[in-house]
Write a protein that holds these residues in place. Structure first.
Motif, PDB file in Angstrom:
ATOM      1  N   ILE A  41      -3.582  -7.295   1.562  1.00  0.00           N
ATOM      2  CA  ILE A  41      -3.595  -5.911   1.081  1.00  0.00           C
ATOM      3  C   ILE A  41      -3.760  -5.003   2.300  1.00  0.00           C
ATOM      4  CG2 ILE A  41      -4.703  -4.230  -0.436  1.00  0.00           C
ATOM      5  CD1 ILE A  41      -3.453  -6.682  -1.902  1.00  0.00           C
ATOM      6  N   CYS A  42      -2.819  -4.065   2.451  1.00  0.00           N
ATOM      7  CA  CYS A  42      -2.815  -3.160   3.600  1.00  0.00           C
ATOM      8  C   CYS A  42      -2.739  -1.717   3.122  1.00  0.00           C
ATOM      9  CB  CYS A  42      -1.571  -3.398   4.473  1.00  0.00           C
ATOM     10  SG  CYS A  42      -1.253  -5.072   4.949  1.00  0.00           S
ATOM     11  N   ARG A  43      -3.347  -0.838   3.901  1.00  0.00           N
ATOM     12  CA  ARG A  43      -3.198   0.589   3.647  1.00  0.00           C
ATOM     13  C   ARG A  43      -1.754   0.976   3.952  1.00  0.00           C
ATOM     14  NH1 ARG A  43      -4.620   5.744   6.406  1.00  0.00           N
ATOM     15  NH2 ARG A  43      -5.386   7.094   4.752  1.00  0.00           N
ATOM     16  N   PHE A  44      -1.162   1.787   3.106  1.00  0.00           N
ATOM     17  CA  PHE A  44       0.208   2.253   3.274  1.00  0.00           C
ATOM     18  C   PHE A  44       0.387   2.960   4.608  1.00  0.00           C
ATOM     19  CE2 PHE A  44       3.163   5.795   3.161  1.00  0.00           C
ATOM     20  CZ  PHE A  44       4.320   5.219   2.679  1.00  0.00           C
ATOM     21  N   THR A  45       1.526   2.677   5.252  1.00  0.00           N
ATOM     22  CA  THR A  45       1.945   3.413   6.447  1.00  0.00           C
ATOM     23  C   THR A  45       3.386   3.876   6.207  1.00  0.00           C
ATOM     24  OG1 THR A  45       2.826   1.473   7.597  1.00  0.00           O
ATOM     25  CG2 THR A  45       0.486   1.995   7.959  1.00  0.00           C
ATOM     26  N   GLU A  46       3.849   4.815   7.001  1.00  0.00           N
ATOM     27  CA  GLU A  46       5.190   5.383   6.815  1.00  0.00           C
ATOM     28  C   GLU A  46       6.298   4.330   6.803  1.00  0.00           C
ATOM     29  OE1 GLU A  46       6.197   8.343   5.920  1.00  0.00           O
ATOM     30  OE2 GLU A  46       4.265   9.335   6.040  1.00  0.00           O
ATOM     31  N   GLY A  47       6.119   3.245   7.546  1.00  0.00           N
ATOM     32  CA  GLY A  47       7.125   2.194   7.583  1.00  0.00           C
ATOM     33  C   GLY A  47       7.254   1.411   6.282  1.00  0.00           C
ATOM     34  N   ASP A  48       6.343   1.652   5.333  1.00  0.00           N
ATOM     35  CA  ASP A  48       6.341   0.931   4.060  1.00  0.00           C
ATOM     36  C   ASP A  48       7.147   1.619   2.960  1.00  0.00           C
ATOM     37  OD1 ASP A  48       4.607  -1.037   5.076  1.00  0.00           O
ATOM     38  OD2 ASP A  48       2.821   0.108   4.495  1.00  0.00           O
ATOM     39  N   VAL A  49       7.679   2.808   3.216  1.00  0.00           N
ATOM     40  CA  VAL A  49       8.324   3.606   2.164  1.00  0.00           C
ATOM     41  C   VAL A  49       9.401   2.826   1.416  1.00  0.00           C
ATOM     42  CG1 VAL A  49       9.763   5.644   1.687  1.00  0.00           C
ATOM     43  CG2 VAL A  49       7.819   5.837   3.219  1.00  0.00           C
ATOM     44  N   GLN A  50      10.356   2.255   2.118  1.00  0.00           N
ATOM     45  CA  GLN A  50      11.464   1.573   1.442  1.00  0.00           C
ATOM     46  C   GLN A  50      10.971   0.348   0.673  1.00  0.00           C
ATOM     47  OE1 GLN A  50      14.602   2.980   1.233  1.00  0.00           O
ATOM     48  NE2 GLN A  50      14.656   1.510  -0.452  1.00  0.00           N
ATOM     49  N   GLY A  51      10.020  -0.371   1.232  1.00  0.00           N
ATOM     50  CA  GLY A  51       9.465  -1.531   0.529  1.00  0.00           C
ATOM     51  C   GLY A  51       8.790  -1.137  -0.770  1.00  0.00           C
ATOM     52  N   VAL A  52       8.089  -0.003  -0.764  1.00  0.00           N
ATOM     53  CA  VAL A  52       7.433   0.505  -1.980  1.00  0.00           C
ATOM     54  C   VAL A  52       8.495   0.836  -3.031  1.00  0.00           C
ATOM     55  CG1 VAL A  52       6.131   2.473  -2.905  1.00  0.00           C
ATOM     56  CG2 VAL A  52       5.347   1.320  -0.827  1.00  0.00           C
ATOM     57  N   ILE A  53       9.517   1.561  -2.634  1.00  0.00           N
ATOM     58  CA  ILE A  53      10.589   1.930  -3.571  1.00  0.00           C
ATOM     59  C   ILE A  53      11.289   0.678  -4.095  1.00  0.00           C
ATOM     60  CG2 ILE A  53      12.849   3.074  -3.720  1.00  0.00           C
ATOM     61  CD1 ILE A  53      11.644   5.227  -1.801  1.00  0.00           C
ATOM     62  N   ASP A  54      11.503  -0.307  -3.218  1.00  0.00           N
ATOM     63  CA  ASP A  54      12.186  -1.539  -3.619  1.00  0.00           C
ATOM     64  C   ASP A  54      11.386  -2.357  -4.622  1.00  0.00           C
ATOM     65  OD1 ASP A  54      14.261  -0.835  -1.936  1.00  0.00           O
ATOM     66  OD2 ASP A  54      13.730  -2.269  -0.362  1.00  0.00           O
ATOM     67  N   VAL A  55      10.076  -2.182  -4.663  1.00  0.00           N
ATOM     68  CA  VAL A  55       9.246  -2.859  -5.674  1.00  0.00           C
ATOM     69  C   VAL A  55       9.245  -2.051  -6.974  1.00  0.00           C
ATOM     70  CG1 VAL A  55       6.867  -3.463  -6.324  1.00  0.00           C
ATOM     71  CG2 VAL A  55       7.756  -4.125  -4.082  1.00  0.00           C
ATOM     72  N   ILE A  56       9.012  -0.747  -6.865  1.00  0.00           N
ATOM     73  CA  ILE A  56       8.785   0.085  -8.051  1.00  0.00           C
ATOM     74  C   ILE A  56      10.042   0.339  -8.883  1.00  0.00           C
ATOM     75  CG2 ILE A  56       8.091   2.405  -8.805  1.00  0.00           C
ATOM     76  CD1 ILE A  56       6.006   2.372  -6.535  1.00  0.00           C
ATOM     77  N   LEU A  57      11.115   0.782  -8.255  1.00  0.00           N
ATOM     78  CA  LEU A  57      12.297   1.189  -9.033  1.00  0.00           C
ATOM     79  C   LEU A  57      12.907   0.081  -9.899  1.00  0.00           C
ATOM     80  CD1 LEU A  57      14.295   3.795  -6.944  1.00  0.00           C
ATOM     81  CD2 LEU A  57      12.856   4.147  -8.939  1.00  0.00           C
ATOM     82  N   PRO A  58      13.093  -1.136  -9.404  1.00  0.00           N
ATOM     83  CA  PRO A  58      13.664  -2.167 -10.287  1.00  0.00           C
ATOM     84  C   PRO A  58      12.796  -2.459 -11.515  1.00  0.00           C
ATOM     85  CG  PRO A  58      13.803  -2.867  -7.998  1.00  0.00           C
ATOM     86  CD  PRO A  58      12.960  -1.622  -8.029  1.00  0.00           C
ATOM     87  N   ILE A  59      11.490  -2.391 -11.347  1.00  0.00           N
ATOM     88  CA  ILE A  59      10.596  -2.625 -12.490  1.00  0.00           C
ATOM     89  C   ILE A  59      10.778  -1.513 -13.515  1.00  0.00           C
ATOM     90  CG2 ILE A  59       8.188  -2.764 -13.243  1.00  0.00           C
ATOM     91  CD1 ILE A  59       7.610  -4.029 -10.426  1.00  0.00           C
TER      92      ILE A  59
END
Length: 163
Positions: A6-24
């Motif tokens: 578990i890591c605190r969000f950083t700017e480099g995580d934006v696309q990974g976050v979207i790639d998890v959330i949107l398909p769900i």
């Protein structure tokens, strides 16, 4: 099996976050929503990482597999938002959801948050059971704090006290 980190969000995580959330949201639950419909996703630091709030990601082998946000709404209260775990990583055997939630609750308590609220859709049945197993109680919409950020799709609401 690789460990969940578990890591605190950083700017480099934006696309990974979207790639998890949107398909769900779109494919699994057929909610017609885009990243543009969720302005918090385009400014996670400005929306979540202010006051006592924050945003975390769960990674396995460096790949984001889960997300969770804590939105500070003032007066020692916060909203849990954007808790998503990629389908392939769900279940007790992986522990992604539990690690995200327990991490958020520990951080919230350490930051002086006394109550955490959340809203979810009627479709997320497994999420309802998960929140209830983890100490959340269902409440009526009228019991939400005035500052709670309601989402149009949310129809069920929960609260946990962190005393």
């Amino acid at each position: 099996m690789s460990e969940v980190v578990i890591c605190r969000f950083t700017e480099g995580d934006v696309q990974g976050v979207i790639d998890v959330i949107l398909p769900i949201q779109r494919e699994e639950f057929e909610i017609p929503i885009s990243a543009a419909d969720q302005p918090d996703l385009s400014d996670i630091p400005g929306f979540y990482q202010v006051g006592s709030g924050d945003f975390w990601v769960a990674k396995i082998d460096g790949v984001i597999v889960g997300t969770i946000g804590l939105k500070d709404i003032g007066e020692g209260q916060a909203a849990l938002r954007k808790m998503f775990v990629a389908e392939a990583w769900r279940g007790r055997e992986f522990g992604v959801a539990t690690a995200l939630l327990q991490g958020l609750l520990a951080e919230a308590k350490g930051r002086g948050i006394g109550e955490v609220y959340l809203g979810t859709t009627a479709k997320f049945l497994a999420a309802h059971r998960f929140y209830e197993k983890n100490g959340f109680s269902e409440i009526g919409e009228n019991a939400l704090p005035e500052r709670f950020p309601r989402m149009a799709v949310d129809t069920k609401f929960y609260r946990i006290a962190l005393a």
